[in-house]
Design a protein around this motif. Structure first.
Motif, PDB file in Angstrom:
ATOM      1  N   THR A 239     -13.270 -36.578 -21.030  1.00  0.00           N
ATOM      2  CA  THR A 239     -12.408 -37.603 -21.630  1.00  0.00           C
ATOM      3  C   THR A 239     -11.673 -38.364 -20.519  1.00  0.00           C
ATOM      4  O   THR A 239     -11.698 -37.925 -19.362  1.00  0.00           O
ATOM      5  CB  THR A 239     -11.387 -36.952 -22.588  1.00  0.00           C
ATOM      6  N   PRO A 240     -11.006 -39.476 -20.846  1.00  0.00           N
ATOM      7  CA  PRO A 240     -10.304 -40.254 -19.808  1.00  0.00           C
ATOM      8  C   PRO A 240      -9.249 -39.418 -19.067  1.00  0.00           C
ATOM      9  O   PRO A 240      -8.677 -38.495 -19.646  1.00  0.00           O
ATOM     10  CB  PRO A 240      -9.659 -41.399 -20.598  1.00  0.00           C
ATOM     11  N   PRO A 241      -8.990 -39.731 -17.812  1.00  0.00           N
ATOM     12  CA  PRO A 241      -8.097 -38.914 -16.966  1.00  0.00           C
ATOM     13  C   PRO A 241      -6.640 -39.003 -17.400  1.00  0.00           C
ATOM     14  O   PRO A 241      -6.246 -39.948 -18.092  1.00  0.00           O
ATOM     15  CB  PRO A 241      -8.278 -39.517 -15.571  1.00  0.00           C
ATOM     16  N   PRO A 242      -5.817 -38.008 -17.001  1.00  0.00           N
ATOM     17  CA  PRO A 242      -4.385 -38.032 -17.301  1.00  0.00           C
ATOM     18  C   PRO A 242      -3.773 -39.352 -16.816  1.00  0.00           C
ATOM     19  O   PRO A 242      -4.227 -39.917 -15.822  1.00  0.00           O
ATOM     20  CB  PRO A 242      -3.827 -36.869 -16.478  1.00  0.00           C
ATOM     21  N   GLY A 243      -2.750 -39.816 -17.521  1.00  0.00           N
ATOM     22  CA  GLY A 243      -2.122 -41.080 -17.129  1.00  0.00           C
ATOM     23  C   GLY A 243      -2.610 -42.236 -17.976  1.00  0.00           C
ATOM     24  O   GLY A 243      -1.897 -43.208 -18.176  1.00  0.00           O
ATOM     25  N   THR A 244      -3.843 -42.128 -18.468  1.00  0.00           N
ATOM     26  CA  THR A 244      -4.333 -43.193 -19.346  1.00  0.00           C
ATOM     27  C   THR A 244      -3.714 -43.011 -20.726  1.00  0.00           C
ATOM     28  O   THR A 244      -3.355 -41.894 -21.127  1.00  0.00           O
ATOM     29  CB  THR A 244      -5.870 -43.160 -19.483  1.00  0.00           C
ATOM     30  N   ILE A 245      -3.613 -44.090 -21.458  1.00  0.00           N
ATOM     31  CA  ILE A 245      -3.064 -44.003 -22.814  1.00  0.00           C
ATOM     32  C   ILE A 245      -3.988 -43.151 -23.691  1.00  0.00           C
ATOM     33  O   ILE A 245      -3.515 -42.415 -24.551  1.00  0.00           O
ATOM     34  CB  ILE A 245      -2.816 -45.416 -23.395  1.00  0.00           C
ATOM     35  N   ALA A 247      -5.675 -40.459 -22.844  1.00  0.00           N
ATOM     36  CA  ALA A 247      -5.361 -39.042 -22.611  1.00  0.00           C
ATOM     37  C   ALA A 247      -4.063 -38.659 -23.317  1.00  0.00           C
ATOM     38  O   ALA A 247      -3.950 -37.567 -23.893  1.00  0.00           O
ATOM     39  CB  ALA A 247      -5.250 -38.780 -21.112  1.00  0.00           C
ATOM     40  N   GLN A 248      -3.103 -39.563 -23.301  1.00  0.00           N
ATOM     41  CA  GLN A 248      -1.815 -39.259 -23.934  1.00  0.00           C
ATOM     42  C   GLN A 248      -1.930 -39.236 -25.455  1.00  0.00           C
ATOM     43  O   GLN A 248      -1.236 -38.471 -26.119  1.00  0.00           O
ATOM     44  CB  GLN A 248      -0.764 -40.257 -23.449  1.00  0.00           C
ATOM     45  N   LEU A 249      -2.832 -40.034 -26.014  1.00  0.00           N
ATOM     46  CA  LEU A 249      -3.036 -40.012 -27.469  1.00  0.00           C
ATOM     47  C   LEU A 249      -3.779 -38.740 -27.894  1.00  0.00           C
ATOM     48  O   LEU A 249      -3.519 -38.191 -28.965  1.00  0.00           O
ATOM     49  CB  LEU A 249      -3.804 -41.255 -27.920  1.00  0.00           C
ATOM     50  N   ILE A 250      -4.693 -38.284 -27.053  1.00  0.00           N
ATOM     51  CA  ILE A 250      -5.388 -37.018 -27.347  1.00  0.00           C
ATOM     52  C   ILE A 250      -4.355 -35.891 -27.399  1.00  0.00           C
ATOM     53  O   ILE A 250      -4.364 -35.053 -28.306  1.00  0.00           O
ATOM     54  CB  ILE A 250      -6.503 -36.740 -26.312  1.00  0.00           C
ATOM     55  N   ASP A 251      -3.412 -35.892 -26.456  1.00  0.00           N
ATOM     56  CA  ASP A 251      -2.334 -34.894 -26.454  1.00  0.00           C
ATOM     57  C   ASP A 251      -1.455 -35.013 -27.690  1.00  0.00           C
ATOM     58  O   ASP A 251      -1.033 -34.009 -28.273  1.00  0.00           O
ATOM     59  CB  ASP A 251      -1.475 -35.037 -25.193  1.00  0.00           C
ATOM     60  N   ALA A 252      -1.157 -36.268 -28.071  1.00  0.00           N
ATOM     61  CA  ALA A 252      -0.315 -36.485 -29.257  1.00  0.00           C
ATOM     62  C   ALA A 252      -1.004 -35.943 -30.509  1.00  0.00           C
ATOM     63  O   ALA A 252      -0.370 -35.330 -31.375  1.00  0.00           O
ATOM     64  CB  ALA A 252      -0.009 -37.975 -29.411  1.00  0.00           C
ATOM     65  N   ALA A 253      -2.329 -36.148 -30.608  1.00  0.00           N
ATOM     66  CA  ALA A 253      -3.079 -35.646 -31.772  1.00  0.00           C
ATOM     67  C   ALA A 253      -3.112 -34.121 -31.762  1.00  0.00           C
ATOM     68  O   ALA A 253      -2.972 -33.474 -32.804  1.00  0.00           O
ATOM     69  CB  ALA A 253      -4.502 -36.218 -31.743  1.00  0.00           C
ATOM     70  N   THR A 255      -0.828 -32.166 -30.586  1.00  0.00           N
ATOM     71  CA  THR A 255       0.496 -31.716 -31.052  1.00  0.00           C
ATOM     72  C   THR A 255       0.595 -31.829 -32.577  1.00  0.00           C
ATOM     73  O   THR A 255       1.092 -30.934 -33.242  1.00  0.00           O
ATOM     74  CB  THR A 255       1.594 -32.566 -30.385  1.00  0.00           C
ATOM     75  N   LYS A 256       0.103 -32.927 -33.134  1.00  0.00           N
ATOM     76  CA  LYS A 256       0.129 -33.134 -34.593  1.00  0.00           C
ATOM     77  C   LYS A 256      -0.601 -32.009 -35.316  1.00  0.00           C
ATOM     78  O   LYS A 256      -0.242 -31.618 -36.421  1.00  0.00           O
ATOM     79  CB  LYS A 256      -0.552 -34.442 -34.952  1.00  0.00           C
ATOM     80  N   CYS A 257      -1.679 -31.525 -34.679  1.00  0.00           N
ATOM     81  CA  CYS A 257      -2.494 -30.487 -35.313  1.00  0.00           C
ATOM     82  C   CYS A 257      -1.944 -29.082 -35.045  1.00  0.00           C
ATOM     83  O   CYS A 257      -2.545 -28.093 -35.472  1.00  0.00           O
ATOM     84  CB  CYS A 257      -3.934 -30.550 -34.791  1.00  0.00           C
ATOM     85  N   GLY A 258      -0.845 -28.997 -34.296  1.00  0.00           N
ATOM     86  CA  GLY A 258      -0.244 -27.705 -34.014  1.00  0.00           C
ATOM     87  C   GLY A 258      -1.121 -26.807 -33.168  1.00  0.00           C
ATOM     88  O   GLY A 258      -1.217 -25.608 -33.401  1.00  0.00           O
ATOM     89  N   CYS A 259      -1.786 -27.405 -32.179  1.00  0.00           N
ATOM     90  CA  CYS A 259      -2.598 -26.572 -31.271  1.00  0.00           C
ATOM     91  C   CYS A 259      -2.469 -27.077 -29.853  1.00  0.00           C
ATOM     92  O   CYS A 259      -1.734 -28.011 -29.564  1.00  0.00           O
ATOM     93  CB  CYS A 259      -4.060 -26.541 -31.688  1.00  0.00           C
TER      94      CYS A 259
END
Ligand SMILES: [Zn+2]
Length: 259
Positions: A239-245, A247-253, A255-259
């Protein structure tokens, strides 16, 4: 920021101490005269940052005109944003020499970033193209999944979240639902805004969201999206490297899924 086309003067080799040229006033004055356009575009850590747009690549020992994209992983996000702004401003000035309404020559405005046609009293501002970018998720905990796609413009093997341009008259939410459905055949709900990021290739503004899956089987459109699939968060593809939007949206999702 010494810009020539879509290139920015940056240090070679890669590990040089100063990635961008830091010039004294004398050196700036000499380059200033030869620039096709110049402006102060911001401040970085208390130091004023200027744009010099040049018709020819500037020769400076230890530096080379290289694509803006190559700067992405060399400097922090604040400095990259300024480089992006420099390229967008230079692009705007270069592509707005004549009035789009009457064809006469345009002049620069001094009180704001715009160009002006004296003949027909028409002012033009830099174009910014809004895009949505969205991480679509479903499920919860270990079984939670994210919808990722391999697009026509992605490097081989890379999967990312979905994105698309906003059309005239559309809200961001309508755009998001339309793009996800057009590209993958999936309907979404619970659209939530996360963050935004300017993307200067050449003048996008990415507005990032998460959205929950509602319905539909994943069917890549075969046009923009060549492959798309659900992935669990502990078995993601490249997936796209850290710092890209993205990567940050993947992290946000995640968190939403509680994992
Ligand atoms: Zn005009």
């Amino acid at each position: 920021m010494i810009v020539n086309g879509n290139k920015v003067l940056q240090s070679v080799p890669e590990d040089a101490a100063n990635i961008l040229p830091q010039l004294d006033s004398k050196a700036v004055a000499s380059l200033w005269q030869h620039a096709a356009y110049r402006a102060r575009i911001g401040t970085y850590q208390g130091t004023p940052v200027y744009l010099l747009d040049t018709d020819e690549p500037v020769e400076l020992a230890g530096f080379e005109s290289l694509p803006l994209r190559q700067l992405l992983h060399r400097v922090d996000s604040q400095l990259f944003a300024l480089a992006g702004r420099a390229c967008q401003v230079a692009y705007f000035i270069r592509t707005h020499l004549f009035c789009s309404q009457c064809g006469q020559g345009l002049e620069e405005v001094t009180d704001e970033l715009a160009v002006y046609c004296r003949t027909c009293d028409y002012r033009t501002y830099p174009r910014i193209s809004p895009c949505i970018i969205v991480a679509v998720y479903r499920g919860h905990g270990d079984s939670a999944e994210i919808l990722l796609a391999h697009g026509v413009r992605h490097p081989e093997g890379l999967y990312s979240v979905l994105a698309g341009f906003v059309e005239s008259g559309e809200t961001l939410e309508q755009c998001l639902a339309r793009e996800v459905f057009e590209e993958t055949g999936v309907d979404v709900e619970c659209i939530e805004y996360v963050m935004s990021q300017p993307w200067p290739f050449p003048h996008s503004l990415m507005m990032g969201f998460t959205a929950r899956y509602r319905d539909g089987d994943v069917t890549p459109d075969g046009n923009e999206v060549l492959a798309a699939n659900w992935f669990t968060f502990n078995a993601l593809p490249k997936t796209p490297p850290p710092g890209t939007i993205a990567a940050q949206l993947i992290d946000a999702a995640r968190t939403k899924c509680g994992c």
